[in-house]
Design a protein around this motif. Structure first.
Motif, short mmCIF file in Angstrom:
data_model
loop_
_atom_site.label_atom_id
_atom_site.label_comp_id
_atom_site.label_asym_id
_atom_site.label_seq_id
_atom_site.Cartn_x
_atom_site.Cartn_y
_atom_site.Cartn_z
N UNK A 107 1.78 -15.57 16.93
CA UNK A 107 1.08 -16.84 17.15
C UNK A 107 2.09 -17.97 16.96
N UNK A 108 2.10 -18.90 17.86
CA UNK A 108 2.97 -20.06 17.71
C UNK A 108 2.36 -20.99 16.66
N UNK A 109 3.18 -21.65 15.85
CA UNK A 109 2.66 -22.61 14.87
C UNK A 109 1.88 -23.73 15.57
N UNK A 110 1.00 -24.34 14.84
CA UNK A 110 0.18 -25.42 15.40
C UNK A 110 1.06 -26.51 16.00
N UNK A 111 0.68 -26.92 17.20
CA UNK A 111 1.42 -27.96 17.90
C UNK A 111 2.56 -27.43 18.76
N UNK A 112 2.75 -26.10 18.78
CA UNK A 112 3.83 -25.50 19.56
C UNK A 112 3.28 -24.44 20.51
#
Length: 127
Positions: A107-112
């Motif tokens: 999962x990509x970090x939030x905002x990415x």
């Protein structure tokens, strides 16, 4: 090609472009291209080679592949594909299987968002 990518076709960019793209798909370091340019009597500095490779990468004409913290290759094939790195030869080679896929992505970090996945499989001669 340079103008289409929004780059001014200077004499040095044109000469380096011919060396880069005139031999089909290839993987080069800045030092390798500088050596080719020197042998071809193209008057450029190593700094100019680095700058040109980075500009061509930013314009989408090259793909940058980092093998480790000290070695970066520039790939003239910008399509999605992965690589073998031959440790004994310090050579980067395309993996021929275009259907190679990772079964689970993180999962990509939030905002990415994931922009691209570069897989480099390191190979060495059997002992």
């Amino acid at each position: 090609m340079l103008q289409t990518a929004g780059l001014r076709p200077t004499r040095q960019r044109m000469a380096l472009g011919w060396l880069l793209f005139g031999k089909g798909a290839r993987h080069l370091t800045a030092e390798m291209l500088y050596e080719e340019a020197t042998l071809a009597k193209v008057p450029v500095s190593l700094a100019t080679v680095y700058n040109t490779l980075n500009q061509l990468t930013d314009a989408g004409l090259l793909r940058q592949v980092s093998v480790d913290g000290t070695k970066t290759y520039f790939d003239t094939n910008v399509t999605a594909h992965h690589h073998f790195y031959l440790e004994n030869n310090h050579e980067l080679v395309d993996i021929p299987d275009q259907h190679l896929a990772l079964s689970k992505l993180p999962e990509a970090p939030e905002g990415y968002e994931i922009a691209r996945i570069d897989m480099v499989v390191r190979l060495r001669k059997k002992r």
